[in-house]
Design a protein around this motif. Structure first.
Motif, PDB file in Angstrom:
ATOM      1  N   VAL A  59       0.841  -1.194   0.000  1.00  0.00           N
ATOM      2  CA  VAL A  59       0.000   0.000   0.000  1.00  0.00           C
ATOM      3  C   VAL A  59       0.879   1.249   0.000  1.00  0.00           C
ATOM      4  O   VAL A  59       2.053   1.200   0.365  1.00  0.00           O
ATOM      5  CB  VAL A  59      -0.958   0.036   1.216  1.00  0.00           C
ATOM      6  N   GLU A  60       0.272   2.355  -0.404  1.00  0.00           N
ATOM      7  CA  GLU A  60       0.929   3.657  -0.395  1.00  0.00           C
ATOM      8  C   GLU A  60       0.097   4.621   0.435  1.00  0.00           C
ATOM      9  O   GLU A  60      -1.101   4.771   0.189  1.00  0.00           O
ATOM     10  CB  GLU A  60       1.081   4.209  -1.819  1.00  0.00           C
ATOM     11  N   MET A  61       0.730   5.243   1.390  1.00  0.00           N
ATOM     12  CA  MET A  61       0.080   6.234   2.241  1.00  0.00           C
ATOM     13  C   MET A  61       0.635   7.603   1.866  1.00  0.00           C
ATOM     14  O   MET A  61       1.826   7.882   2.062  1.00  0.00           O
ATOM     15  CB  MET A  61       0.346   5.925   3.712  1.00  0.00           C
ATOM     16  N   ALA A  62      -0.207   8.441   1.279  1.00  0.00           N
ATOM     17  CA  ALA A  62       0.233   9.772   0.874  1.00  0.00           C
ATOM     18  C   ALA A  62       0.289  10.698   2.086  1.00  0.00           C
ATOM     19  O   ALA A  62      -0.495  10.562   3.028  1.00  0.00           O
ATOM     20  CB  ALA A  62      -0.720  10.341  -0.169  1.00  0.00           C
ATOM     21  N   TYR A  63       1.210  11.637   2.048  1.00  0.00           N
ATOM     22  CA  TYR A  63       1.309  12.601   3.150  1.00  0.00           C
ATOM     23  C   TYR A  63       2.061  13.838   2.685  1.00  0.00           C
ATOM     24  O   TYR A  63       2.842  13.800   1.731  1.00  0.00           O
ATOM     25  CB  TYR A  63       2.011  11.979   4.362  1.00  0.00           C
ATOM     26  N   ASP A  98       4.175  29.024  10.361  1.00  0.00           N
ATOM     27  CA  ASP A  98       4.495  30.380  10.818  1.00  0.00           C
ATOM     28  C   ASP A  98       4.916  30.384  12.282  1.00  0.00           C
ATOM     29  O   ASP A  98       5.638  31.289  12.724  1.00  0.00           O
ATOM     30  CB  ASP A  98       3.293  31.307  10.630  1.00  0.00           C
ATOM     31  N   GLN A  99       4.444  29.393  13.024  1.00  0.00           N
ATOM     32  CA  GLN A  99       4.817  29.258  14.437  1.00  0.00           C
ATOM     33  C   GLN A  99       5.918  28.203  14.610  1.00  0.00           C
ATOM     34  O   GLN A  99       6.055  27.623  15.688  1.00  0.00           O
ATOM     35  CB  GLN A  99       3.591  28.901  15.261  1.00  0.00           C
ATOM     36  N   VAL A 100       6.655  27.989  13.548  1.00  0.00           N
ATOM     37  CA  VAL A 100       7.842  27.125  13.463  1.00  0.00           C
ATOM     38  C   VAL A 100       7.568  25.666  13.840  1.00  0.00           C
ATOM     39  O   VAL A 100       8.411  24.986  14.407  1.00  0.00           O
ATOM     40  CB  VAL A 100       9.061  27.677  14.244  1.00  0.00           C
ATOM     41  N   TYR A 101       6.401  25.185  13.504  1.00  0.00           N
ATOM     42  CA  TYR A 101       6.117  23.753  13.597  1.00  0.00           C
ATOM     43  C   TYR A 101       6.446  23.090  12.267  1.00  0.00           C
ATOM     44  O   TYR A 101       6.120  23.617  11.196  1.00  0.00           O
ATOM     45  CB  TYR A 101       4.634  23.498  13.873  1.00  0.00           C
ATOM     46  N   ARG A 102       7.052  21.947  12.330  1.00  0.00           N
ATOM     47  CA  ARG A 102       7.046  21.025  11.196  1.00  0.00           C
ATOM     48  C   ARG A 102       5.686  20.335  11.206  1.00  0.00           C
ATOM     49  O   ARG A 102       5.195  19.936  12.264  1.00  0.00           O
ATOM     50  CB  ARG A 102       8.161  19.997  11.343  1.00  0.00           C
ATOM     51  N   VAL A 103       5.063  20.193  10.037  1.00  0.00           N
ATOM     52  CA  VAL A 103       3.703  19.660   9.980  1.00  0.00           C
ATOM     53  C   VAL A 103       3.659  18.439   9.072  1.00  0.00           C
ATOM     54  O   VAL A 103       4.112  18.491   7.926  1.00  0.00           O
ATOM     55  CB  VAL A 103       2.700  20.716   9.471  1.00  0.00           C
ATOM     56  N   ILE A 104       3.088  17.364   9.581  1.00  0.00           N
ATOM     57  CA  ILE A 104       2.905  16.136   8.816  1.00  0.00           C
ATOM     58  C   ILE A 104       1.408  15.881   8.706  1.00  0.00           C
ATOM     59  O   ILE A 104       0.701  15.832   9.715  1.00  0.00           O
ATOM     60  CB  ILE A 104       3.609  14.950   9.497  1.00  0.00           C
ATOM     61  N   ALA A 105       0.912  15.766   7.471  1.00  0.00           N
ATOM     62  CA  ALA A 105      -0.530  15.624   7.238  1.00  0.00           C
ATOM     63  C   ALA A 105      -0.763  14.487   6.248  1.00  0.00           C
ATOM     64  O   ALA A 105      -0.617  14.675   5.036  1.00  0.00           O
ATOM     65  CB  ALA A 105      -1.127  16.926   6.708  1.00  0.00           C
ATOM     66  N   PRO A 106      -1.102  13.286   6.734  1.00  0.00           N
ATOM     67  CA  PRO A 106      -1.315  12.153   5.834  1.00  0.00           C
ATOM     68  C   PRO A 106      -2.755  12.031   5.348  1.00  0.00           C
ATOM     69  O   PRO A 106      -3.696  12.538   5.965  1.00  0.00           O
ATOM     70  CB  PRO A 106      -0.962  10.958   6.728  1.00  0.00           C
ATOM     71  N   ASP A 107      -2.915  11.360   4.215  1.00  0.00           N
ATOM     72  CA  ASP A 107      -4.185  10.774   3.819  1.00  0.00           C
ATOM     73  C   ASP A 107      -4.189   9.344   4.345  1.00  0.00           C
ATOM     74  O   ASP A 107      -3.281   8.557   4.022  1.00  0.00           O
ATOM     75  CB  ASP A 107      -4.333  10.719   2.293  1.00  0.00           C
ATOM     76  N   GLN A 108      -5.182   8.976   5.134  1.00  0.00           N
ATOM     77  CA  GLN A 108      -5.236   7.622   5.644  1.00  0.00           C
ATOM     78  C   GLN A 108      -5.455   6.625   4.509  1.00  0.00           C
ATOM     79  O   GLN A 108      -5.998   6.971   3.452  1.00  0.00           O
ATOM     80  CB  GLN A 108      -6.364   7.487   6.665  1.00  0.00           C
ATOM     81  N   ILE A 109      -5.038   5.389   4.707  1.00  0.00           N
ATOM     82  CA  ILE A 109      -5.356   4.335   3.749  1.00  0.00           C
ATOM     83  C   ILE A 109      -6.873   4.301   3.565  1.00  0.00           C
ATOM     84  O   ILE A 109      -7.637   4.347   4.516  1.00  0.00           O
ATOM     85  CB  ILE A 109      -4.838   2.969   4.247  1.00  0.00           C
ATOM     86  N   GLY A 110      -7.304   4.257   2.305  1.00  0.00           N
ATOM     87  CA  GLY A 110      -8.728   4.286   1.991  1.00  0.00           C
ATOM     88  C   GLY A 110      -9.245   5.650   1.589  1.00  0.00           C
ATOM     89  O   GLY A 110     -10.409   5.786   1.210  1.00  0.00           O
ATOM     90  N   PHE A 111      -8.371   6.667   1.634  1.00  0.00           N
ATOM     91  CA  PHE A 111      -8.808   8.038   1.401  1.00  0.00           C
ATOM     92  C   PHE A 111      -7.906   8.739   0.397  1.00  0.00           C
ATOM     93  O   PHE A 111      -6.684   8.616   0.419  1.00  0.00           O
ATOM     94  CB  PHE A 111      -8.816   8.835   2.714  1.00  0.00           C
ATOM     95  N   CYS A 112      -8.531   9.458  -0.536  1.00  0.00           N
ATOM     96  CA  CYS A 112      -7.865  10.463  -1.362  1.00  0.00           C
ATOM     97  C   CYS A 112      -6.663   9.890  -2.099  1.00  0.00           C
ATOM     98  O   CYS A 112      -6.813   8.951  -2.863  1.00  0.00           O
ATOM     99  CB  CYS A 112      -7.544  11.684  -0.506  1.00  0.00           C
ATOM    100  N   LYS A 113      -5.462  10.399  -1.877  1.00  0.00           N
ATOM    101  CA  LYS A 113      -4.308   9.955  -2.645  1.00  0.00           C
ATOM    102  C   LYS A 113      -3.749   8.613  -2.188  1.00  0.00           C
ATOM    103  O   LYS A 113      -2.883   8.041  -2.863  1.00  0.00           O
ATOM    104  CB  LYS A 113      -3.194  11.017  -2.599  1.00  0.00           C
TER     105      LYS A 113
END
Length: 340
Positions: A59-63, A98-113
């Motif tokens: 599987v591929e999990m996009a993020y 902008d508040q110097v966070y690194r941000v990780i935002a995945p699409d769960q398996i079964g969703f979108c990409k």
């Protein structure tokens, strides 16, 4: 073996503008058909893929993994709702970087990409496990977990499974604050959910979200993600999209988390739009039961009482997506949640 690779180049300023600028509302027939993996649709930041094997299936999990210009070591993990793709987090990602966070935002398996394996057994625990494996591959620990809608329900499961990896948890109008079946929503087999999801189109999405998400309001900004979702149901992979959606509806209905809230050990803030009336399976419930579901003022208060040391921030007059409906109200509440 785990691998991570970039699948799309930076969308660029013009693409970002096109994705998130207001647009003219259109009838469903004007909405472009989309592939099941949204391969032709550019996210606002580079979409990478986490390649792994799950349930004997590759599987591929996009993020998206977005770093500020001057990294601080702070990391935020954003978990999307059921009717949304990770792309809708773009304004929140910008705010956090902008508040110097690194941000990780995945699409769960079964969703979108991400992949939608036909035989996949969906569970909140499996999705949490997949997400944790992604963070391990990225060598990320000690994160601020932000979950919206279904992502809030998943966040609660994640916090129960991996409390030592979280600094804090912020829940934005999460679903799962009630057990719909226990309240009288009748069980629906997968075939019923599949028939239901196959009928999805823009007008149906709009009617549902206008009523339950936005208190009867609707505008171009609200329509952006509805159009994207509708496009996937128009495209050549509509059957796999509908089947994955059906199986994740079943997951939500049969795997309640609300009774486990007292076991959450992570500092938690609930940001609750008080006009939200969202409840999974409400359309299948008897009229007397429908009236009891999705009472977010009550649900938010009860959840804050159940989760040890939780903080409740009610947002009066706002619905299921306060971050979209009223950013000027949402972000001060969000900043408070980030620092408390």
């Amino acid at each position: 073996m785990f691998a991570s690779r970039s699948s799309l180049k930076w969308a660029g300023p013009l693409a970002l503008t096109a994705l998130f600028s207001p647009m003219t509302l259109a009838a469903d027939e004007s909405i472009p058909a989309r592939s099941g993996d949204l391969s032709e649709y550019a996210y606002p930041y580079p979409a990478r893929t986490f390649d792994f094997e799950s349930q004997r299936t590759p599987v591929e999990m996009a993020y998206m993994d977005v770093s500020p210009e001057s990294p601080s070591g702070k990391v935020a993990l954003l978990l999307h709702g059921k009717n949304f793709c990770a792309s809708y987090w773009a304004p929140v990602i910008e705010h956090l970087t902008d508040q110097v966070y690194r941000v990780i935002a995945p699409d769960q398996i079964g969703f979108c990409k991400s992949s939608k394996p036909e035989g996949y057994q969906y569970s909140l625990a499996q999705l949490a496990h997949n997400t944790h494996a992604l963070l391990e591959t990225l060598d990320v620990d000690d994160v601020t977990l932000v979950g919206h809608s279904m992502g809030g329900m998943l966040s609660m499961r994640y916090a129960l499974m991996y409390p030592d990896t979280l600094e804090r948890m912020i829940l934005i109008n999460p679903i799962g604050l009630e057990d719909w079946t226990a309240k009288g929503v009748p069980y629906q087999p997968l075939d019923t959910w599949y028939d239901f999801t196959q009928k999805t189109d823009f007008e149906r999405i709009k009617a549902y979200q206008k009523k339950n998400y936005f208190g009867g309001q609707w505008n171009d900004a609200f329509a952006t993600q509805a159009r994207l979702q509708a496009g996937m149901y128009k495209g050549p992979d509509r059957d796999s999209v509908a089947w994955a959606s059906a199986k994740t509806y079943d997951m939500l209905m049969t795997q309640p988390v609300v009774d486990e809230l007292p076991r959450i050990e992570v500092p938690t803030t609930l940001i609750i739009g008080q006009a939200d009336t969202t409840a999974v399976g409400k359309n299948f419930a008897p009229e007397a039961v429908k009236k009891t579901l999705g009472d977010y003022p009550t649900l938010g208060r009860q959840a804050a009482e159940a989760i040890p040391d939780a903080t409740l921030i009610p947002l009066e007059g706002l619905g299921h997506l306060p971050q979209t409906q009223a950013p000027e109200t949402f972000y001060p509440a969000f900043d408070r949640a980030l620092t408390e």
